[in-house]
Structure formats: C-alpha cells, structure tokens
Design an enzyme around this catalytic site. Structure first.
Site, PDB file in Angstrom:
ATOM      1  N   GLY A  98      12.632  -7.327   0.609  1.00 15.15           N
ATOM      2  CA  GLY A  98      13.105  -6.828   1.892  1.00 15.15           C
ATOM      3  C   GLY A  98      12.413  -7.487   3.070  1.00 15.15           C
ATOM      4  O   GLY A  98      13.030  -8.135   3.891  1.00 15.15           O
ATOM      5  N   ARG A 155      -8.955   2.369  -0.166  1.00 21.36           N
ATOM      6  CA  ARG A 155      -9.002   2.418  -1.630  1.00 21.36           C
ATOM      7  C   ARG A 155      -7.810   1.669  -2.214  1.00 21.36           C
ATOM      8  O   ARG A 155      -6.679   1.816  -1.752  1.00 21.36           O
ATOM      9  CB  ARG A 155      -8.992   3.868  -2.111  1.00 21.36           C
ATOM     10  CG  ARG A 155      -8.908   4.005  -3.636  1.00 21.36           C
ATOM     11  CD  ARG A 155      -9.013   5.443  -4.098  1.00 21.36           C
ATOM     12  NE  ARG A 155     -10.403   5.910  -4.036  1.00 21.36           N
ATOM     13  CZ  ARG A 155     -10.835   6.906  -3.273  1.00 21.36           C
ATOM     14  NH1 ARG A 155      -9.988   7.535  -2.481  1.00 21.36           N
ATOM     15  NH2 ARG A 155     -12.098   7.256  -3.285  1.00 21.36           N
ATOM     16  N   ILE A 156      -8.063   0.873  -3.225  1.00 26.01           N
ATOM     17  CA  ILE A 156      -6.999   0.160  -3.930  1.00 26.01           C
ATOM     18  C   ILE A 156      -6.480   1.075  -5.037  1.00 26.01           C
ATOM     19  O   ILE A 156      -7.210   1.425  -5.966  1.00 26.01           O
ATOM     20  CB  ILE A 156      -7.513  -1.172  -4.499  1.00 26.01           C
ATOM     21  CG1 ILE A 156      -7.974  -2.087  -3.365  1.00 26.01           C
ATOM     22  CG2 ILE A 156      -6.437  -1.842  -5.335  1.00 26.01           C
ATOM     23  CD1 ILE A 156      -6.889  -2.471  -2.380  1.00 26.01           C
ATOM     24  N   LEU A 157      -5.216   1.452  -4.946  1.00 25.36           N
ATOM     25  CA  LEU A 157      -4.652   2.433  -5.869  1.00 25.36           C
ATOM     26  C   LEU A 157      -4.284   1.833  -7.216  1.00 25.36           C
ATOM     27  O   LEU A 157      -4.386   2.499  -8.247  1.00 25.36           O
ATOM     28  CB  LEU A 157      -3.411   3.079  -5.238  1.00 25.36           C
ATOM     29  CG  LEU A 157      -3.631   3.730  -3.864  1.00 25.36           C
ATOM     30  CD1 LEU A 157      -2.338   4.340  -3.355  1.00 25.36           C
ATOM     31  CD2 LEU A 157      -4.736   4.778  -3.922  1.00 25.36           C
ATOM     32  N   ASN A 158      -3.830   0.578  -7.201  1.00 27.81           N
ATOM     33  CA  ASN A 158      -3.477  -0.106  -8.437  1.00 27.81           C
ATOM     34  C   ASN A 158      -3.835  -1.577  -8.259  1.00 27.81           C
ATOM     35  O   ASN A 158      -3.124  -2.311  -7.570  1.00 27.81           O
ATOM     36  CB  ASN A 158      -1.986   0.058  -8.741  1.00 27.81           C
ATOM     37  CG  ASN A 158      -1.580  -0.566 -10.067  1.00 27.81           C
ATOM     38  OD1 ASN A 158      -2.166  -1.548 -10.512  1.00 27.81           O
ATOM     39  ND2 ASN A 158      -0.552  -0.009 -10.703  1.00 27.81           N
ATOM     40  N   PRO A 159      -4.944  -2.027  -8.849  1.00 29.33           N
ATOM     41  CA  PRO A 159      -5.378  -3.407  -8.626  1.00 29.33           C
ATOM     42  C   PRO A 159      -4.333  -4.452  -9.005  1.00 29.33           C
ATOM     43  O   PRO A 159      -4.253  -5.503  -8.367  1.00 29.33           O
ATOM     44  CB  PRO A 159      -6.625  -3.525  -9.513  1.00 29.33           C
ATOM     45  CG  PRO A 159      -7.115  -2.127  -9.678  1.00 29.33           C
ATOM     46  CD  PRO A 159      -5.886  -1.263  -9.682  1.00 29.33           C
ATOM     47  N   THR A 195      -0.863  -4.274  -8.979  1.00 24.86           N
ATOM     48  CA  THR A 195       0.223  -4.402  -8.012  1.00 24.86           C
ATOM     49  C   THR A 195      -0.308  -4.805  -6.635  1.00 24.86           C
ATOM     50  O   THR A 195       0.357  -5.532  -5.897  1.00 24.86           O
ATOM     51  CB  THR A 195       1.016  -3.091  -7.910  1.00 24.86           C
ATOM     52  OG1 THR A 195       0.138  -2.021  -7.559  1.00 24.86           O
ATOM     53  CG2 THR A 195       1.692  -2.768  -9.225  1.00 24.86           C
ATOM     54  N   GLU A 219       1.758  -6.109   3.954  1.00 23.63           N
ATOM     55  CA  GLU A 219       1.958  -7.053   5.043  1.00 23.63           C
ATOM     56  C   GLU A 219       0.708  -7.802   5.479  1.00 23.63           C
ATOM     57  O   GLU A 219       0.804  -8.884   6.065  1.00 23.63           O
ATOM     58  CB  GLU A 219       2.562  -6.310   6.248  1.00 23.63           C
ATOM     59  CG  GLU A 219       3.929  -5.752   5.885  1.00 23.63           C
ATOM     60  CD  GLU A 219       4.635  -5.060   7.014  1.00 23.63           C
ATOM     61  OE1 GLU A 219       5.208  -5.742   7.875  1.00 23.63           O
ATOM     62  OE2 GLU A 219       4.623  -3.821   7.026  1.00 23.63           O
TER      63      GLU A 219
END
Length: 764
Positions: free
Chosen positions: A268, A655-659, A661, A731
């Site tokens: 997108g 905080r990185i929620l899912n390294p 992705t 972004e």
C-alpha cells in the site's frame, strides 16, 4: 496556533495521572509471545494461493472494466464517440458522463471521516481536471474484450487556456496552506534570519526532490456488486471504514448499506486509498445491474493514483564553533491541487530533532492542474530528512566535527519547538550502537581518501525519524468460546507487515492463552471499526482497542461467576486474565478457567466490544521514533555509477513486538529509500501535465542487484506511554536513507548532490 496545537498545549499541563490513556497496561511479566520472532500467520495462505485479493473474487455474471483516460490537463470534452466500442465483441456497456449514475462529490482525505484522493466529482459532466482522468469505462465479458474496445473510444477536447501544468509558473502564486496536517504552516522561535546572519559558521543550501509514483506489486483493483440495495466492495484499500463512509455519501446510502472487504492488500505505502476507480466500478455495476471487476493497468495506476509530490527546499543552519545551533531555517514549496490537502510535510523533522536557539520553518504550496498527490511512505519525513540531514553533514565538515558528534552536541532535552517532554528518546544510543557495529571509526573525514581501483569508497550517516501516531476511533471485539479459544475481531487488514501475527501474539498474552488458541478476524467493515493502515498507526491503534475490549471482557466474565465461585464478589481491578481463565491478582485461590465459567453459566461463548480511548498520549508528549542510518557506497570514477555496498539501520522505535516482521519492515523501508536516493523519478511534462514514464520499464525501482545486505538493529527500549511500549515501524526505514546515501557519495567523491535522484550524469 491550530486547534490541534491548542489542545496539545492545554493537555501538556494536565497531570499525567488524570490522563489514563497515557499509561496503558504493559503486560509486565506476562509477555510470552510478544517479542518472539514468530513467522507470519498469513504466510501459508499466501504461499498456497489461498489468500484472496480484490482482483481474485469471482462473482456470477461478472463483467470486466477497462478505462479510457483523458489526454489533456484541464478543459472539457467536446466530442465523444463510443459507437465502435459498443459494437465490439463482448461489450455490454460503455459508461461515460452521459449515462453514469448520479454521484455526490466525495470528501477528500482530512475532511471529516471521508478519505477520497480528491474532492472532485467523478464522471458527472464533460469537464476534465487532470491529464489521465477517466472519461469512459468499457464493460465486457472478458478483460481482453474490454481492453480492446477501450481503444476504439474516440474523444475530442477543448483545453482550458489557463491550465497550470508548469511548476515554475505555479510557484509564482505559491501560498501557505491553512495547516499542514493540522499543524501550523509556520513555526517561529526567536529571529532565525538575524541569528543566521551573525553565525560564525553557516550552511545555506537548496535541495529538490522529484515526483514519485506508487508501484505496489498488487495493482489497484476492486470487485463490486449491489445486493438488494447494499453496495458490497472487495477492495485493495488501507482505509476500510473511511472508504465505506465515503462511498455511502457518494451513492447517497446509509452507512450500513456499504460493506467493504479488504483482508489482504499486496502493498500500500499510502497509495491504496479511495480513488476514482472504486466509485466508477460501483457506478458501472449499478448501471448494468451486474457485478464488475476493475483492475487498473500499471499505466492506469500512474494516471489515476496519486503519488509523492515534488519539493523544493531551503535549509540554512547557523552554528557556533562548538557546533551548537544558533539558527535553523527549513522552508520550501511543494506542488498540490486545489482539490486535496496532502502538502508533503517536509518541515516536520526539523520541528522535533535538534536543539536550536532560533528556528524558522515554513511550507508553501503551488497549485497545479494535475492528478492529486497523496501519501507515500513517510510523507514529508522521507524527503525532509534528505535536505536537513544533508545540510547537517555539510555543517559538520565546516566545523571539522564528526557528523555523529555534531548530532550529539545538538541533542535536545525536550521538544525544541513545542516544549513538550519526550515520551521516550534513545537516539544517541542508536547512533552509538550503530557506529560500533558498522565500523564508523574506519571512515576517513577526507573525501576521496579511499579507493579500490576505479571505485571511490565513502561512508555516510543520517538520522531517521517518524512520528508516533495512534488515530482515534479504533474498536475491537473479543470472544471466548466454550472450548476456551478466543477470536479477536476488528476491521483492520493485513498489508504484508505482519498485522495479523502481531495482534494474535498480543491477544494470546493479553488473554493468557497459547498462540494457537487465538484467531484474529479482520478485513471487513461489518466488524468493529478498525485502525487505518497509515502513518505507522495500525499496530498501536489495534493494540489499544484490544486492550479496551479485554477490560470489557473481564467485566463480562465476572458476571458469569456464580455465588460459589472463588471469583464472586471480586471487582475488575482485582482480577486479571491469565492461564486460560480469570484469576485474582496475587491470589492463587481465586481462579476459574474460561471453559469452567462458560460451562457453569450454560453459555456457548462470551464476548465484549470496546473502543480504544482517545490518544491523549500524543497530546501530552512529543512522541517519535528515531534511527541512525549508516551507508557505504562505491562510485565508479569512470562511469559515475553508484553501488551501495553496505547499509545498517539502528532504530529506536519502542518495544519490538515481533523481531522477524519488524526487521522485514525496516529493511523494506530502507530499500524504498535507496530508490528515493538513486533511481525513482516521475517524468512530468510541464507542457501537457502528462506523466511520461508510466511503466516499470521507465520508472525505476531498486531490484535485487541494487540492494546490498542490510543489517538491522534496535534499542528495544519500550515507551511507557504507548500500548505495549511500541511504536510503528513501517515508515521510519525510508527516512534518513537518501541523506545517508548522499553523504556517503560526498565522502567518496567530494561532490555534493542536492537534487534527487543521484544519477550518474550528476557525478560525471
């Protein structure tokens, strides 16, 4: 001061304890899935071809559409002959302004809840507003038949004598917009011009960036049908609820009479919004009484879908010998239409990044007769950091300071223009960590000092930044079924960034369940209103909505507890969701599983729905993501060819929620930033307003051989005022990238290039 800024000023003085939204639950001690590198749950669907996109929805009796585009910038149709097209094999109808259903004019993005690309009527009369506007829609039994017949439509035009298609001409009437996305158009602190004149060290340069067009892998597409007065739209959109509301207005429907489904979007980047093709498809389907699929060609995307507008920017910096800034000036002008309001907010980074005694920031717009521009990954910040961070590199050279040391000396302790406290800021740590990993100490401050045969080698650095956003209006529903499993529902969608996976991880930890016990339902406006996938805001918005729904679920579960339950009499603030049930806080004796609660109550399920609280944290604090972009380039002294040989991004995004992705998102942004720096350029003919390179053969995006191995690292320092301590990561990767490349090229060659893209002709 705008109303938005006035609210921020007031809320800044309200004690934090009175603003509950500024202290979300961080699930401390209960994070099992959050932070784990979990592969995308939608991955198997896409690999197996089971993820159905908008152009893959097959409906009985469906017709295929093809668009005829105008060839003038502004004027009117004087003759329109569709007879040959109507007689072509397979053609069922040709829709023009003469027979198109009546449609109301849509509201452009930013006008209340509406999200159209521009506030122009769609095929309602003979007027033409830009070169490429749709003047006819051919409907046929197959796509090939529709495309063939579209070439048979004959159109004649009268060009308006006062059409404005030359930016240099338009600049003569440039003006300040009322606001820049709700912020003031001008920001002044002290007298920056006087301070610049007195500064012992100064840089005063102009930078330019060209137009850019969206080129997502998935073409813009829509499949629509009318079902007993209800408009059903299978779309590729980042804005489900806004699209539904706008279409309801255009076709004079009640909101519940429009249903938009968009579970999967194949890229997108700001361009998958509501444009004219969705309205044309819906109108055509109403006209013929049959379903319609409309898939834009690649050229059609260039003609109908806006992109990033061009900018001309001035950055002037005044400094003392120690590097502290006495003046910071960032001004310039962009092209826009009178029918939209996306002014490419390039001054935003300068508002928040660096301490300066005196500041002057100002944006102007020059209105042109062209396709409305729109958001494109990190609008404003991506091109604004190119100018600002390039100028800082020039200042560092004047001062004979390392570029990172200069940034350390101008690090602010609070927001430089608003005075707000930072919610979280670890930029200097990102620089230190990145410099160590990249080997920055091996950089020579002297241009042209390193070479390998014909290849000159240089290193550059720049700051990345992007605001934290959490848009209001997000809601979610959480349902627990009799087997103890959970379904979380919201009208968001999966655009490839891992939304479904991260939200399932969050829900599992929030509810105290295993990941395989949680389903995440999304992509349909019949679900609770979801967060828009834009401004890196969808994750935070959805997290806050799920947290609110989970709190509502606790109340619903307590109502199920009978009098003999160990939970009976406990209040919501005395219990928590954990271990697949409801438990007293710090009480091992007060616990019941979801299964037992539902069985005891004789219910098949229990559910709760709630909206996220207003984003007061954005009003109270200055909230931004940061990063340090490190680049090494090799430039051929013979041909001027630039090869990016190494790149490292060190980020501070909460905080990185899912390294897994997150790293993919950072890399994707950097790759797009390499295109911004070196290859992407929309050729706009100032004589006709026509885009002249509307193909992937002529509009160059980076390909595999253009991209080196990209290292990614992060501080993983949670923001205490955002949901789960996280910021969006979609972004920020593109920001600072172009400047890091340009600064590395200067270090390699001694040539400053201030006009993007940096092509070999500018280096020879």
């Amino acid at each position: 001061m705008t109303m938005q800024e006035l609210m921020k000023t007031v809320i800044r003085h309200v004690p934090a304890r009175m603003l509950p939204a500024t202290h979300p639950q961080q699930l401390d001690g209960r994070r099992t899935h959050i932070g784990a590198a979990t592969p995308r749950l939608d991955g198997p669907l896409k690999v197996q071809g089971k993820a159905r996109f908008a152009a893959e929805v097959a409906l009985e009796g469906m017709l295929y559409a093809s668009i005829v585009h105008s060839t003038i910038a502004r004027g009117r149709i004087t003759a329109l002959d569709t007879s040959a097209a109507e007689a072509a094999p397979g053609v069922v109808q040709v829709m023009t302004y003469r027979n198109a259903p009546r449609m109301k004019t849509p509201g452009a993005f930013g006008e209340g809840d509406e999200v159209a690309g521009s506030a122009l009527p769609v095929m309602q009369d003979e007027r033409i507003h830009w070169n490429g506007e749709a003047v006819a829609v051919v409907l046929a039994q197959t796509q090939e038949q529709a495309d063939f017949a579209a070439g048979l439509v004959q159109v004649e035009y009268a060009l308006a004598a006062d059409a404005v298609t030359d930016f240099q001409q338009a600049k003569q009437h440039a003006h300040r917009p009322d606001t820049v996305l709700g912020e003031s158009t001008v920001v002044d602190k002290g007298d920056a011009h006087a301070a610049l004149a007195k500064a012992p060290f100064k840089v005063d340069q102009r930078y330019s960036t060209p137009r850019h067009n969206h080129n997502a892998i998935e073409l813009h597409a829509v499949t629509v049908h009318w079902d007993q007065g209800t408009l059903v739209v299978h779309d590729a959109t980042q804005m489900l609820n806004g699209t539904a509301k706008t279409l309801a207005k255009v076709f004079d429907l009640k909101p519940e009479q429009v249903r938009v489904l968009s579970p999967f979007v194949g890229g997108g980047f700001g361009g998958k919004g509501l444009w004219t093709h969705q309205m044309l498809a819906a109108a055509a389907a109403r006209l013929v009484g049959r379903p319609v699929r409309l898939t834009l060609t690649r050229e059609g995307v260039f003609r109908l879908i806006g992109g990033r507008t061009l900018t001309e920017q001035r950055v002037a910096l005044g400094a003392n010998a120690d590097g502290t800034l006495t003046a910071l000036i960032h001004t310039g002008v962009v092209a826009m239409t009178a029918h939209n309001n996306v002014p490419e907010q390039f001054t935003f980074p300068a508002r928040h990044l660096y301490a300066a005694e005196n500041v002057h920031l100002e944006q102007q717009v020059a209105e042109m007769d062209m396709l409305a521009n729109t958001f494109m990954r990190a609008p404003g910040e991506s091109v604004g950091t190119f100018a600002l961070e390039s100028a800082l590199d020039e200042l560092a050279e004047q001062l004979q300071l390392d570029p990172i040391e200069l940034r350390r000396r101008i690090e602010p302790d609070k927001d430089p223009t608003s005075g707000s406290a930072f919610s979280s800021r670890h930029l200097l740590k990102a620089y230190a960590d990145g410099a160590r990993a990249f080997g920055w100490d091996q950089r020579s401050p002297t241009p042209r000092a390193r070479r390998d045969g014909e290849w000159l080698i240089g290193m550059g650095v720049a700051t990345a930044t992007y605001p934290y956003y959490r848009m209001p209006g997000s809601a979610a529903r959480v349902r627990i079924d009799a087997d103890g499993s959970a379904t979380v529902s919201t009208a968001g969608h999966e655009m490839g960034m891992g939304t479904a996976t991260v939200q399932a991880q969050h829900a599992a930890d929030r509810l105290g369940l295993a990941l395989e016990q949680v389903a995440f339902e999304y992509g349909d406006t019949s679900l609770p209103a979801g967060a828009m996938a834009g401004g890196s805001s969808q994750t935070a918005g959805t997290l806050a909505a799920v947290e609110a729904a989970s709190q509502a679920l606790v109340k619903a579960l307590l109502k199920l507890a009978p009098k003999d339950s160990p939970l009976h009499g406990l209040k919501p603030d005395q219990v928590e969701l954990r271990d697949g049930g409801l438990a007293g806080i710090d009480r091992d004796d007060a616990y019941e599983s979801f299964v037992d609660l539902l069985r005891g109550a004789g219910q098949a399920h229990v559910e709760a729905e709630a909206s996220a609280p207003p984003p007061m944290e954005m009003m109270k604090y200055s909230m931004h993501s940061y990063g340090a972009q490190f680049c090494e380039v090799r430039v051929s002294e013979v041909t001027g060819e630039v090869r990016v040989s190494r790149f490292l991004g060190a980020f501070d995004t909460g905080r990185i929620l899912n390294p897994q992705t997150a790293a993919s998102q950072f890399r994707g942004g950097i790759v797009m930033g390499l295109g911004l720096a070196l290859t992407e350029d929309t050729w706009f003919d100032p004589r006709t307003g026509r885009i002249m390179n509307p193909t992937m053969a002529e509009y160059h995006v980076p390909v595999q051989l253009d991209v080196p191995r990209i290292e990614i690292m992060w501080t993983d320092a949670p923001d205490p005022h955002s949901p789960l301590g996280a910021h969006g990561v979609g972004e920020i990767g593109i920001t600072g990238t172009a400047a890091a490349v340009a600064n590395a090229i200067y270090n390699a060659t001694g040539k400053r290039i201030r006009d993007l893209p940096i092509t070999l002709d500018k280096l020879l």
